[in-house]
Scaffold this motif. Structure first.
Motif, PDB file in Angstrom:
ATOM      1  N   ALA A 288      16.042  83.568  29.450  1.00  0.00           N
ATOM      2  CA  ALA A 288      15.382  82.466  28.735  1.00  0.00           C
ATOM      3  C   ALA A 288      15.952  81.116  29.181  1.00  0.00           C
ATOM      4  O   ALA A 288      15.204  80.144  29.350  1.00  0.00           O
ATOM      5  CB  ALA A 288      15.545  82.650  27.226  1.00  0.00           C
ATOM      6  N   LYS A 289      17.262  81.053  29.406  1.00  0.00           N
ATOM      7  CA  LYS A 289      17.902  79.812  29.873  1.00  0.00           C
ATOM      8  C   LYS A 289      17.428  79.430  31.274  1.00  0.00           C
ATOM      9  O   LYS A 289      17.562  78.274  31.675  1.00  0.00           O
ATOM     10  CB  LYS A 289      19.420  79.949  29.858  1.00  0.00           C
ATOM     11  CG  LYS A 289      20.010  79.912  28.469  1.00  0.00           C
ATOM     12  CD  LYS A 289      21.507  80.086  28.486  1.00  0.00           C
ATOM     13  CE  LYS A 289      22.037  80.153  27.070  1.00  0.00           C
ATOM     14  NZ  LYS A 289      23.429  80.576  27.004  1.00  0.00           N
ATOM     15  N   GLN A 290      16.894  80.395  32.012  1.00  0.00           N
ATOM     16  CA  GLN A 290      16.370  80.121  33.353  1.00  0.00           C
ATOM     17  C   GLN A 290      14.927  79.610  33.294  1.00  0.00           C
ATOM     18  O   GLN A 290      14.305  79.372  34.326  1.00  0.00           O
ATOM     19  CB  GLN A 290      16.433  81.371  34.236  1.00  0.00           C
ATOM     20  CG  GLN A 290      17.794  82.027  34.338  1.00  0.00           C
ATOM     21  CD  GLN A 290      18.909  81.048  34.666  1.00  0.00           C
ATOM     22  OE1 GLN A 290      18.820  80.277  35.615  1.00  0.00           O
ATOM     23  NE2 GLN A 290      19.959  81.060  33.856  1.00  0.00           N
TER      24      GLN A 290
ATOM     25  N   SER B  92      19.014  86.410  26.803  1.00  0.00           N
ATOM     26  CA  SER B  92      19.429  85.023  26.596  1.00  0.00           C
ATOM     27  C   SER B  92      19.513  84.284  27.929  1.00  0.00           C
ATOM     28  O   SER B  92      19.040  83.149  28.063  1.00  0.00           O
ATOM     29  CB  SER B  92      20.785  85.003  25.884  1.00  0.00           C
ATOM     30  OG  SER B  92      21.262  83.699  25.756  1.00  0.00           O
ATOM     31  N   TRP B  93      20.106  84.941  28.936  1.00  0.00           N
ATOM     32  CA  TRP B  93      20.257  84.328  30.256  1.00  0.00           C
ATOM     33  C   TRP B  93      18.893  84.046  30.881  1.00  0.00           C
ATOM     34  O   TRP B  93      18.671  82.959  31.410  1.00  0.00           O
ATOM     35  CB  TRP B  93      21.099  85.224  31.173  1.00  0.00           C
ATOM     36  CG  TRP B  93      21.302  84.642  32.535  1.00  0.00           C
ATOM     37  CD1 TRP B  93      22.243  83.715  32.902  1.00  0.00           C
ATOM     38  CD2 TRP B  93      20.535  84.911  33.711  1.00  0.00           C
ATOM     39  NE1 TRP B  93      22.097  83.397  34.231  1.00  0.00           N
ATOM     40  CE2 TRP B  93      21.060  84.124  34.756  1.00  0.00           C
ATOM     41  CE3 TRP B  93      19.456  85.741  33.985  1.00  0.00           C
ATOM     42  CZ2 TRP B  93      20.550  84.148  36.044  1.00  0.00           C
ATOM     43  CZ3 TRP B  93      18.939  85.772  35.277  1.00  0.00           C
ATOM     44  CH2 TRP B  93      19.481  84.984  36.284  1.00  0.00           C
TER      45      TRP B  93
ATOM     46  N   ARG C  70      10.887  85.168  28.075  1.00  0.00           N
ATOM     47  CA  ARG C  70      11.746  86.310  27.774  1.00  0.00           C
ATOM     48  C   ARG C  70      10.952  87.565  27.440  1.00  0.00           C
ATOM     49  O   ARG C  70      11.264  88.652  27.912  1.00  0.00           O
ATOM     50  CB  ARG C  70      12.692  85.950  26.626  1.00  0.00           C
ATOM     51  CG  ARG C  70      13.643  87.060  26.242  1.00  0.00           C
ATOM     52  CD  ARG C  70      14.604  86.618  25.156  1.00  0.00           C
ATOM     53  NE  ARG C  70      15.530  87.685  24.810  1.00  0.00           N
ATOM     54  CZ  ARG C  70      16.655  87.496  24.151  1.00  0.00           C
ATOM     55  NH1 ARG C  70      17.010  86.287  23.761  1.00  0.00           N
ATOM     56  NH2 ARG C  70      17.432  88.518  23.863  1.00  0.00           N
TER      57      ARG C  70
ATOM     58  N   ASP D 180      29.817  83.284  36.433  1.00  0.00           N
ATOM     59  CA  ASP D 180      29.780  83.057  34.989  1.00  0.00           C
ATOM     60  C   ASP D 180      30.336  84.226  34.189  1.00  0.00           C
ATOM     61  O   ASP D 180      30.474  84.130  32.976  1.00  0.00           O
ATOM     62  CB  ASP D 180      28.346  82.762  34.542  1.00  0.00           C
ATOM     63  CG  ASP D 180      27.765  81.550  35.250  1.00  0.00           C
ATOM     64  OD1 ASP D 180      28.534  80.624  35.595  1.00  0.00           O
ATOM     65  OD2 ASP D 180      26.534  81.534  35.479  1.00  0.00           O
TER      66      ASP D 180
END
Length: 169
Positions: free
Chosen positions: A88-90, A85-86, A94, A73
């Motif tokens: 949290a997307k997982q 941010s990454w 956070r 990525d």
């Protein structure tokens, strides 16, 4: 066995699938401890990511995804905003992640890993230390398949030197 690695290392990334397959066949008396190497300041964030995920019991789910974030990525997880941010997307909390990531404990673990690499004379990654005395790497063995053959041989050698006893933890 110790494996020294760096998430941003292309060689570590390329080795990871084969290493994961090989680990599934590892004898029960052999264990691996992964150690994120820290040879420069810009390696510290990766080490802190590793130890944070370890403390949160998320390594099995996210270790390979960290490699993908960097190499597939093209994310710069060294940037706290990108990392936050990454993560949290997982589906990870956070704030909890950042609290552990920025803790003294996590920093200390990362520094211990750096000292361990120095103690064993590790000059590059990925590198493996078997039974505290044998060092090998893909660059030393010439290929990934040969690396795993040598690792298997060193495990047997270490076991034989101990009189067939299980390695100390």
């Amino acid at each position: 066995m110790l494996e020294f690695f760096w998430y941003r290392c292309p060689h570590c990334n390329a080795l990871e699938p084969g290493l994961n397959a090989w680990l599934k066949k590892l004898p029960k008396d052999a264990q691996i401890r992964r150690v994120p190497a820290v040879f420069r300041d810009d390696w510290m964030p990766g080490a802190k990511i590793y130890y944070t995920l370890q403390q949160m019991d998320l390594l099995s789910r996210l270790h390979d995804k960290v490699f993908d974030a960097y190499h597939v990525d093209n994310l710069n997880l060294n940037d706290p905003a990108v990392l936050g941010s990454w993560i949290a997307k997982q589906g990870v909390d956070r704030k909890k992640f950042e609290s552990i990531y920025n803790s003294f404990s996590t920093q200390s673990k990362a520094m211990q890993g750096a000292r361990l690499a120095t103690t064993y004379g590790v000059m590059g990654v990925p590198a493996f230390i078997i039974d505290g005395k044998y060092t090998t790497s893909e660059s030393m063995t010439g290929s990934e398949p040969r690396l795993f053959e040598v690792l298997d041989q060193l495990i047997v050698k270490a076991r034989d030197e101990r009189g067939g006893k299980k390695p100390a933890k």
